[in-house]
Scaffold this active site. Structure first.
Site, PDB file in Angstrom:
ATOM      1  N   ASP A 189      10.995   9.412   3.920  1.00  0.00           N
ATOM      2  CA  ASP A 189       9.548   9.207   3.873  1.00  0.00           C
ATOM      3  C   ASP A 189       8.882  10.560   4.086  1.00  0.00           C
ATOM      4  O   ASP A 189       9.342  11.364   4.915  1.00  0.00           O
ATOM      5  CB  ASP A 189       9.140   8.221   4.976  1.00  0.00           C
ATOM      6  CG  ASP A 189       7.655   7.905   4.958  1.00  0.00           C
ATOM      7  OD1 ASP A 189       7.287   6.896   4.341  1.00  0.00           O
ATOM      8  OD2 ASP A 189       6.865   8.662   5.557  1.00  0.00           O
ATOM      9  N   ASN A 197      -3.841  12.777   0.852  1.00  0.00           N
ATOM     10  CA  ASN A 197      -4.802  11.968   0.097  1.00  0.00           C
ATOM     11  C   ASN A 197      -6.195  12.048   0.699  1.00  0.00           C
ATOM     12  O   ASN A 197      -7.201  12.153  -0.015  1.00  0.00           O
ATOM     13  CB  ASN A 197      -4.341  10.509   0.056  1.00  0.00           C
ATOM     14  CG  ASN A 197      -3.174  10.291  -0.892  1.00  0.00           C
ATOM     15  OD1 ASN A 197      -3.003  11.018  -1.863  1.00  0.00           O
ATOM     16  ND2 ASN A 197      -2.360   9.295  -0.605  1.00  0.00           N
ATOM     17  N   ASP A 206      -0.687  12.441  -5.772  1.00  0.00           N
ATOM     18  CA  ASP A 206       0.214  12.079  -6.871  1.00  0.00           C
ATOM     19  C   ASP A 206       1.022  13.283  -7.328  1.00  0.00           C
ATOM     20  O   ASP A 206       2.221  13.180  -7.614  1.00  0.00           O
ATOM     21  CB  ASP A 206      -0.587  11.526  -8.051  1.00  0.00           C
ATOM     22  CG  ASP A 206      -1.137  10.135  -7.784  1.00  0.00           C
ATOM     23  OD1 ASP A 206      -0.713   9.500  -6.792  1.00  0.00           O
ATOM     24  OD2 ASP A 206      -1.992   9.677  -8.568  1.00  0.00           O
ATOM     25  N   GLU A 232       5.040   6.487  -0.286  1.00  0.00           N
ATOM     26  CA  GLU A 232       5.779   7.749  -0.124  1.00  0.00           C
ATOM     27  C   GLU A 232       7.161   7.517   0.459  1.00  0.00           C
ATOM     28  O   GLU A 232       7.765   8.415   1.043  1.00  0.00           O
ATOM     29  CB  GLU A 232       4.986   8.713   0.761  1.00  0.00           C
ATOM     30  CG  GLU A 232       4.756   8.258   2.186  1.00  0.00           C
ATOM     31  CD  GLU A 232       3.474   7.456   2.367  1.00  0.00           C
ATOM     32  OE1 GLU A 232       2.962   7.434   3.494  1.00  0.00           O
ATOM     33  OE2 GLU A 232       2.974   6.866   1.379  1.00  0.00           O
TER      34      GLU A 232
END
Length: 312
Positions: A189, A197, A206, A232
């Site tokens: 992760d 973000n 992205d 993620e």
């Protein structure tokens, strides 16, 4: 080019040889007559219009004049077989052809043998333009391939998606049980990914995901499977390795990611990973063990790899 029943044309040909020339000239589809040596003896207006030639430009030319050079030899050989009366030869064939202006089209060519006034055989060939149909078929094929790809892959990263990945995990479990070969899995992760973000926007997030997964895939072996579980979080299936070997592999990945910068913002990222090896457990149990080991990596400082302990 309009279609016409080939059976109807055959009927007209057989009715009277004297009508042959008139039928050919009036037919709305391309028709040519070739000699035993393969040279054009007659071409009708529709044939000339399709290829873009005048009649005098085609008469006397070899029939390979209108096909790509790479097909000259095979077409010549097929013509010779046909004129020799090979009854097993396919009379209806699909060909790519070349127009006078260099354009390429696809046709269906159907041939028949007739006897000329000199007693020698001739080949009458009827052509039907199927270019649009072939283009449509190709577009449908590409669309179906794309749909199949999307059904098994994540659209953003092009990795296997969760559903396809879990299917592959079950397959690996069955292989392990059948042949006794070891395998390990790792879940990783990205640390503090939400901050990317929130600070730089989802397009930057992205881009980070695409760049990191590409980097990870480049470090993995060809036999490893890289899967996006969601967000993620990612799964790696490592056939043929135990947990210590998987740990070494994930350490290389962790270091590679930590040493890189991503996107135009030159962002640095780290990952946390949990590893477990297969020991008579279901796919769900394996994922749970790896997930708990990853959570431990998060809790103890992030940017590290943890092997699941036996009590997990």
């Amino acid at each position: 080019m309009k279609e016409i029943s080939l059976d109807r044309l055959y009927q007209l040909f057989n009715r009277s040889k004297r009508n042959t020339e008139n039928v050919i000239k009036a037919a709305p589809i391309g028709i040519c007559i070739t000699t035993p040596s393969g040279h054009f003896e007659m071409v009708n207006p529709a044939y000339c219009e399709f290829y873009g030639y005048r009649q005098e430009e085609l008469l006397g030319q070899h029939l390979t004049h209108v096909v790509p050079e790479e097909n000259h030899a095979i077409l010549s050989a097929l013509h010779t077989e046909f004129m020799q009366g090979n009854e097993d030869q396919e009379l209806r064939q699909e060909w790519d052809v070349v127009l006078k202006n260099g354009g390429r089209r696809t046709i269906i060519a159907e041939a028949a043998r007739i006897e000329a006034d000199d007693g020698e055989p001739r080949k009458v060939t009827f052509i039907i333009d199927i270019t649009q149909r072939k283009q449509l078929e190709e577009r449908l094929k590409q669309a179906n391939e794309r749909l199949d790809h999307l059904a098994h892959h994540d659209e953003l990263t092009e990795l296997l998606n969760r559903r396809a990945g879990l299917q592959r995990l079950d397959e690996e479990i069955k292989r392990c049980e059948r042949y006794g070969t070891p395998f390990s899995i790792a879940i990783y992760d990205l640390d503090d990914f939400k901050a990317i973000n929130d600070t730089y926007g989802h397009s930057a997030g992205d881009s980070v995901l695409q760049q990191i997964t590409s980097l990870v895939s480049a470090v993995l072996r060809d036999t490893d499977l890289h899967i996006r579980l969601g967000g993620e979080e990612f799964l790696i299936i490592m056939p043929g390795v135990n947990s210590e070997e998987a740990y070494q592999g994930m350490e290389r990945i962790r270091e590679s990611v930590a040493q890189q910068t991503f996107t135009k913002h030159q962002l640095t990222m780290t990952l946390s990973s949990g590893i477990t090896s297969y020991v008579e457990a279901s796919g769900t149990r394996l994922l749970d063990r790896a997930d708990k080991a990853m959570y431990q990596a998060k809790q103890t400082g992030r940017n590290r790899v943890v092997i699941a302990s036996s009590f997990m």
